[in-house]
Design a protein around this motif. Structure first.
Motif, short mmCIF file in Angstrom:
data_model
loop_
_atom_site.label_atom_id
_atom_site.label_comp_id
_atom_site.label_asym_id
_atom_site.label_seq_id
_atom_site.Cartn_x
_atom_site.Cartn_y
_atom_site.Cartn_z
N MET A 248 0.20 0.85 13.89
CA MET A 248 -0.10 -0.57 13.69
C MET A 248 -0.73 -0.78 12.31
SD MET A 248 -2.58 -3.05 15.93
CE MET A 248 -2.97 -4.69 15.34
N ILE A 249 -0.25 -1.75 11.58
CA ILE A 249 -0.76 -2.02 10.23
C ILE A 249 -2.02 -2.89 10.32
CG2 ILE A 249 -0.28 -3.17 8.04
CD1 ILE A 249 2.65 -2.46 8.42
N ILE A 250 -3.10 -2.42 9.68
CA ILE A 250 -4.35 -3.17 9.65
C ILE A 250 -4.52 -3.95 8.35
CG2 ILE A 250 -5.65 -1.19 8.77
CD1 ILE A 250 -6.97 -4.01 11.06
N LEU A 251 -3.97 -3.41 7.26
CA LEU A 251 -4.14 -4.06 5.95
C LEU A 251 -2.85 -3.98 5.15
CD1 LEU A 251 -5.82 -5.21 3.55
CD2 LEU A 251 -6.43 -2.84 2.99
N GLU A 252 -2.51 -5.11 4.52
CA GLU A 252 -1.32 -5.13 3.66
C GLU A 252 -1.56 -6.10 2.51
OE1 GLU A 252 3.49 -5.11 4.19
OE2 GLU A 252 2.32 -6.45 5.48
N THR A 253 -1.33 -5.62 1.31
CA THR A 253 -1.39 -6.47 0.12
C THR A 253 -0.04 -6.40 -0.59
OG1 THR A 253 -2.18 -4.80 -1.47
CG2 THR A 253 -3.84 -5.94 -0.14
N LYS A 254 0.39 -7.53 -1.12
CA LYS A 254 1.66 -7.59 -1.85
C LYS A 254 1.45 -8.34 -3.16
CE LYS A 254 4.69 -7.49 2.23
NZ LYS A 254 5.76 -8.21 2.97
N GLY A 255 1.74 -7.66 -4.26
CA GLY A 255 1.64 -8.28 -5.57
C GLY A 255 0.26 -8.80 -5.90
N LEU A 256 -0.78 -8.17 -5.36
CA LEU A 256 -2.16 -8.67 -5.53
C LEU A 256 -2.61 -8.56 -6.98
CD1 LEU A 256 -4.56 -9.80 -3.97
CD2 LEU A 256 -5.35 -7.45 -3.63
N THR A 257 -2.97 -9.69 -7.54
CA THR A 257 -3.36 -9.75 -8.95
C THR A 257 -4.63 -10.59 -9.11
OG1 THR A 257 -1.04 -9.59 -9.66
CG2 THR A 257 -2.63 -10.42 -11.28
N LEU B 24 -10.62 -8.40 -0.34
CA LEU B 24 -10.37 -8.19 1.08
C LEU B 24 -11.36 -8.95 1.95
CD1 LEU B 24 -9.60 -4.35 1.35
CD2 LEU B 24 -8.04 -6.24 0.89
N ASN B 25 -12.58 -9.09 1.43
CA ASN B 25 -13.64 -9.71 2.22
C ASN B 25 -13.84 -11.19 1.90
OD1 ASN B 25 -15.28 -7.54 3.91
ND2 ASN B 25 -14.57 -6.57 2.03
N GLY B 26 -12.92 -11.76 1.14
CA GLY B 26 -12.97 -13.19 0.87
C GLY B 26 -14.04 -13.62 -0.10
N GLY C 35 -4.92 -7.44 9.72
CA GLY C 35 -4.53 -7.70 11.11
C GLY C 35 -3.63 -8.92 11.22
N GLY C 36 -2.85 -9.18 10.18
CA GLY C 36 -1.93 -10.31 10.17
C GLY C 36 -2.55 -11.61 9.72
N GLU C 37 -3.85 -11.61 9.39
CA GLU C 37 -4.56 -12.83 9.00
C GLU C 37 -4.97 -12.78 7.53
OE1 GLU C 37 -5.08 -15.46 10.86
OE2 GLU C 37 -4.50 -14.72 12.84
N THR C 38 -4.97 -13.93 6.88
CA THR C 38 -5.49 -14.05 5.52
C THR C 38 -7.01 -13.98 5.58
OG1 THR C 38 -3.64 -15.45 4.88
CG2 THR C 38 -5.59 -15.51 3.47
N PRO C 39 -7.67 -13.30 4.59
CA PRO C 39 -9.13 -13.19 4.61
C PRO C 39 -9.81 -14.55 4.80
CG PRO C 39 -8.24 -11.78 2.91
CD PRO C 39 -7.09 -12.56 3.47
N ILE D 81 -11.76 -15.64 10.49
CA ILE D 81 -11.24 -14.76 11.54
C ILE D 81 -11.38 -13.30 11.13
CG2 ILE D 81 -9.19 -14.08 12.83
CD1 ILE D 81 -8.30 -16.97 12.77
N THR D 82 -10.99 -12.96 9.91
CA THR D 82 -11.03 -11.56 9.48
C THR D 82 -12.47 -11.06 9.35
OG1 THR D 82 -10.94 -12.15 7.13
CG2 THR D 82 -8.85 -11.76 8.25
N LYS D 83 -13.41 -11.93 9.02
CA LYS D 83 -14.81 -11.50 8.90
C LYS D 83 -15.37 -11.01 10.23
CE LYS D 83 -15.95 -14.51 4.98
NZ LYS D 83 -16.18 -13.44 3.99
N GLN D 84 -14.75 -11.44 11.32
CA GLN D 84 -15.18 -10.99 12.64
C GLN D 84 -14.76 -9.55 12.91
OE1 GLN D 84 -13.76 -13.74 15.62
NE2 GLN D 84 -14.24 -15.52 14.36
N HIS D 85 -13.82 -9.04 12.12
CA HIS D 85 -13.27 -7.71 12.39
C HIS D 85 -13.42 -6.74 11.21
CE1 HIS D 85 -11.55 -9.62 15.90
NE2 HIS D 85 -10.94 -10.50 15.14
#
Length: 306
Positions: free
Chosen positions: A1-10, A49-51, A63-67, A70-74
């Motif tokens: 299961m993928i927990i983190l994914e970044t694409k073209g992050l600049t 990652l932490n917004g 986890g499929g969510e943008t920072p 919701i993501t701060k809870q996990h």
């Protein structure tokens, strides 16, 4: 299961390019090293990652969510500097984390504090740098998070504290969670890692499984060249007019050759034990052997990489 994914992050700061088109995918249940020199973009990446920062281009999903909320809870984040008011006591921090995070396990934090003889009534202003960093780490690792982002958790502390910090990390994270450790002290963490991500000038220089890196390194050690050089050492002494007895030669060979092979055997036999604590123990053994090589003036292995 993928927990983190970044694409073209600049990410840019003025004319400075901190991160340049970073593509990273991490699965659950891994301890991952985010490695690279100072200024390579590690802290910027973790803040994104932490917004705490917004990307200029690209996407981040945890986890499929943008920072965000919701993501701060996990996601449990340990920054590279103290962010608590110095007037606070440890017991107040426990209450603060308990109120703020539903996944905070106060019993776990209390146990780790007691194990280190840290007084929960002590103010942060009365703590040493090492003790303060231990408290911050305990708080971060006492959350039942899906992703732990640790920014330079072993920077600026003594070796004994580093070992404790690494032991705390591998002992207390949830086995289905992923730990992302940012550091420039590669030698101290490499043997507790499942994967490594090397950042250089804001770009992903290399992303690999640790097993593959070690196998590649071992395959490139030219043991014949190592042995040839060891044989040359007493020969050079003879040519220099230094009298050498036969038993001295045997001792010379034993002292200089065996530690090299011991280091290689350690690498070969214990490439990636499943138990992170075992990997940490092996890391200590490898450091001991490496120190023995240096103390005895033994020929280095690295110059003989093919």
């Amino acid at each position: 299961m993928i927990i983190l994914e970044t694409k073209g992050l600049t990410k840019r700061f003025g004319n400075s390019l901190a991160l340049d088109n970073v593509d990273i995918t991490l699965e659950c249940g891994k301890i991952v090293g985010l490695l690279g020199p100072n200024g390579s973009g590690k802290t910027t990446f973790l803040k994104l990652l932490n917004g705490l920062l917004k990307p200029d281009h690209g996407t981040i999903t945890i986890g499929g969510e943008t920072p965000g909320i919701i993501t701060k809870q996990h996601v449990s984040f340990l920054p590279d500097s103290n962010y608590f008011p110095k007037w606070m006591k440890v017991t107040q921090l426990l209450e603060y984390f308990g109120d703020f995070y539903n996944d905070f396990e106060r019993e776990k934090a209390t146990f780790m504090l007691a194990k280190l003889d840290i007084d929960s009534q002590m103010k942060l202003s009365h703590m040493s740098k090492g003790t303060l960093e231990k408290v911050q780490l305990i708080l971060a690792m006492s959350r039942n998070a899906n992703l732990y982002c640790l920014d330079e958790p072993i920077g600026g502390v003594d070796p004994a504290t580093r070992d404790y910090i690494l032991n705390t990390i591998v002992s207390n994270y949830c086995e289905n969670s992923t730990v992302l450790i940012s550091t420039h002290l590669i030698a101290d963490v490499e043997n507790v890692l499942d994967e490594v991500i090397f950042l250089q000038n804001g770009q992903v220089f290399h992303h690999a499984v640790v097993d593959d890196v070690l196998h590649d390194l071992i395959d490139k050690i030219d043991l014949a060249a190592v042995e040839t050089r060891i044989v040359q050492i007493p020969r050079e002494r003879l040519l220099g007019g230094v009298h050498v007895q036969p038993h001295d030669l045997a001792d010379e060979f034993a002292q200089r050759l065996l530690p090299v092979f011991r280091l290689v055997v350690l690498l070969r036999a214990d490439l990636a034990p499943e138990d992170p604590l075992q990997r940490l123990h092996i890391a200590g053994r490898q450091r001991d052997v490496a120190a023995e090589l240096g103390d005895r003036g033994v020929v280095r292995v690295l110059p003989y990489i093919k």
